[in-house]
Design a protein around this motif. Structure first.
Motif, PDB file in Angstrom:
ATOM      1  N   GLU A 164      46.836  22.080  29.868  1.00 44.35           N
ATOM      2  CA  GLU A 164      46.046  22.514  28.717  1.00 44.35           C
ATOM      3  C   GLU A 164      46.896  23.464  27.880  1.00 44.35           C
ATOM      4  N   ASP A 165      46.674  23.443  26.578  1.00 42.53           N
ATOM      5  CA  ASP A 165      47.368  24.370  25.692  1.00 42.53           C
ATOM      6  C   ASP A 165      46.712  25.738  25.854  1.00 42.53           C
ATOM      7  N   VAL A 166      47.376  26.622  26.557  1.00 37.68           N
ATOM      8  CA  VAL A 166      46.855  27.960  26.819  1.00 37.68           C
ATOM      9  C   VAL A 166      48.022  28.945  26.820  1.00 37.68           C
ATOM     10  N   GLN A 167      47.789  30.110  26.242  1.00 39.96           N
ATOM     11  CA  GLN A 167      48.788  31.173  26.273  1.00 39.96           C
ATOM     12  C   GLN A 167      48.371  32.189  27.326  1.00 39.96           C
ATOM     13  N   LEU A 168      49.323  32.612  28.134  1.00 38.26           N
ATOM     14  CA  LEU A 168      49.091  33.633  29.145  1.00 38.26           C
ATOM     15  C   LEU A 168      49.768  34.921  28.688  1.00 38.26           C
ATOM     16  N   ILE A 169      49.033  36.024  28.725  1.00 32.94           N
ATOM     17  CA  ILE A 169      49.591  37.317  28.338  1.00 32.94           C
ATOM     18  C   ILE A 169      49.386  38.301  29.477  1.00 32.94           C
ATOM     19  N   ASP A 223      57.433  47.485  36.141  1.00 35.11           N
ATOM     20  CA  ASP A 223      57.589  47.427  37.595  1.00 35.11           C
ATOM     21  C   ASP A 223      56.635  46.416  38.226  1.00 35.11           C
ATOM     22  N   GLU A 224      55.459  46.234  37.637  1.00 36.00           N
ATOM     23  CA  GLU A 224      54.510  45.231  38.136  1.00 36.00           C
ATOM     24  C   GLU A 224      54.984  43.816  37.789  1.00 36.00           C
ATOM     25  N   TRP A 225      55.454  43.644  36.559  1.00 35.61           N
ATOM     26  CA  TRP A 225      55.992  42.367  36.091  1.00 35.61           C
ATOM     27  C   TRP A 225      57.138  41.906  36.989  1.00 35.61           C
ATOM     28  N   ASP A 226      57.967  42.862  37.432  1.00 33.55           N
ATOM     29  CA  ASP A 226      59.104  42.543  38.282  1.00 33.55           C
ATOM     30  C   ASP A 226      58.681  42.051  39.667  1.00 33.55           C
ATOM     31  N   ILE A 227      57.511  42.448  40.134  1.00 30.74           N
ATOM     32  CA  ILE A 227      57.025  42.040  41.458  1.00 30.74           C
ATOM     33  C   ILE A 227      56.530  40.598  41.444  1.00 30.74           C
ATOM     34  N   CYS A 228      55.725  40.264  40.457  1.00 31.05           N
ATOM     35  CA  CYS A 228      55.160  38.911  40.371  1.00 31.05           C
ATOM     36  C   CYS A 228      54.612  38.685  38.972  1.00 31.05           C
ATOM     37  N   LEU A 273      52.667  35.218  36.405  1.00 31.97           N
ATOM     38  CA  LEU A 273      52.281  33.815  36.279  1.00 31.97           C
ATOM     39  C   LEU A 273      53.373  33.068  35.518  1.00 31.97           C
ATOM     40  N   PRO A 274      53.602  31.807  35.882  1.00 35.03           N
ATOM     41  CA  PRO A 274      54.637  31.025  35.199  1.00 35.03           C
ATOM     42  C   PRO A 274      54.371  30.930  33.693  1.00 35.03           C
ATOM     43  N   ASP A 275      55.399  31.085  32.920  1.00 32.81           N
ATOM     44  CA  ASP A 275      55.356  30.947  31.461  1.00 32.81           C
ATOM     45  C   ASP A 275      54.502  31.999  30.757  1.00 32.81           C
ATOM     46  N   ALA A 276      54.183  33.089  31.432  1.00 35.63           N
ATOM     47  CA  ALA A 276      53.403  34.153  30.792  1.00 35.63           C
ATOM     48  C   ALA A 276      54.275  34.933  29.811  1.00 35.63           C
ATOM     49  N   ASP A 277      53.645  35.392  28.745  1.00 35.27           N
ATOM     50  CA  ASP A 277      54.289  36.303  27.812  1.00 35.27           C
ATOM     51  C   ASP A 277      53.998  37.717  28.289  1.00 35.27           C
ATOM     52  N   PRO A 296      43.131  28.714  23.741  1.00 26.28           N
ATOM     53  CA  PRO A 296      42.678  29.817  24.589  1.00 26.28           C
ATOM     54  C   PRO A 296      43.853  30.704  24.984  1.00 26.28           C
ATOM     55  N   VAL A 297      43.597  31.997  25.038  1.00 19.06           N
ATOM     56  CA  VAL A 297      44.592  32.982  25.456  1.00 19.06           C
ATOM     57  C   VAL A 297      44.004  33.739  26.638  1.00 19.06           C
ATOM     58  N   VAL A 298      44.678  33.663  27.773  1.00 16.02           N
ATOM     59  CA  VAL A 298      44.232  34.357  28.978  1.00 16.02           C
ATOM     60  C   VAL A 298      45.072  35.614  29.138  1.00 16.02           C
ATOM     61  N   VAL A 299      44.381  36.745  29.152  1.00 16.98           N
ATOM     62  CA  VAL A 299      45.027  38.040  29.290  1.00 16.98           C
ATOM     63  C   VAL A 299      44.780  38.523  30.712  1.00 16.98           C
ATOM     64  N   TYR A 300      45.829  39.051  31.351  1.00 13.99           N
ATOM     65  CA  TYR A 300      45.642  39.522  32.721  1.00 13.99           C
ATOM     66  C   TYR A 300      46.459  40.765  33.012  1.00 13.99           C
ATOM     67  N   CYS A 301      46.010  41.469  34.033  1.00 13.27           N
ATOM     68  CA  CYS A 301      46.712  42.633  34.564  1.00 13.27           C
ATOM     69  C   CYS A 301      46.614  42.555  36.087  1.00 13.27           C
ATOM     70  N   HIS A 302      46.607  43.680  36.765  1.00 13.05           N
ATOM     71  CA  HIS A 302      46.548  43.667  38.225  1.00 13.05           C
ATOM     72  C   HIS A 302      45.172  43.244  38.733  1.00 13.05           C
TER      73      HIS A 302
END
Length: 106
Positions: free
Chosen positions: A17-22, A28-33, A35-39, A58-64
């Motif tokens: 699906e055409d979706v953007q991940l942010i 330091d969190e980004w360096d641990i893990c 999602l693939p192709d996330a901005d 759709p744009v899926v925004v995520y944090c911890h």
């Protein structure tokens, strides 16, 4: 605020699906893990980064755990007029527990 659970997001991604991940976490969190192709747009940069956020999908925004991403979404909806944003329920922690059990937890 629209929300999406990790299994539904996984299904979207599996179906290409055409979706953007942010990802709005810190370096330091980004360096641990991540999602693939996330901005990667850390929370403190969201106000100046609205131009990087797509409007035609759709744009899926995520944090911890989903709290910071919820605040970012509220900001963007109120100040940027976005109506295509989804908060990942439980954040990347929930993703790791439900979808990618090999992903490091922190």
């Amino acid at each position: 605020m629209k929300r999406i659970d990790p299994l539904t997001l996984h299904d979207w991604l599996e179906k290409n699906e055409d979706v953007q991940l942010i990802d709005v976490r810190e370096q330091d969190e980004w360096d641990i893990c991540r999602l693939p192709d996330a901005d990667w747009i850390p929370m403190h940069k969201i106000p100046k980064a609205a131009a990087q956020i797509k409007t035609g999908c759709p744009v899926v925004v995520y944090c911890h755990h989903g709290i910071r991403s919820a605040h970012c979404i509220m900001y963007l909806e109120e100040n940027g007029g976005f109506d295509n944003l989804y908060n990942l329920d439980g954040g990347i922690d929930a993703w790791a527990r439900a979808v990618d059990k090999e992903m490091p937890l922190y």
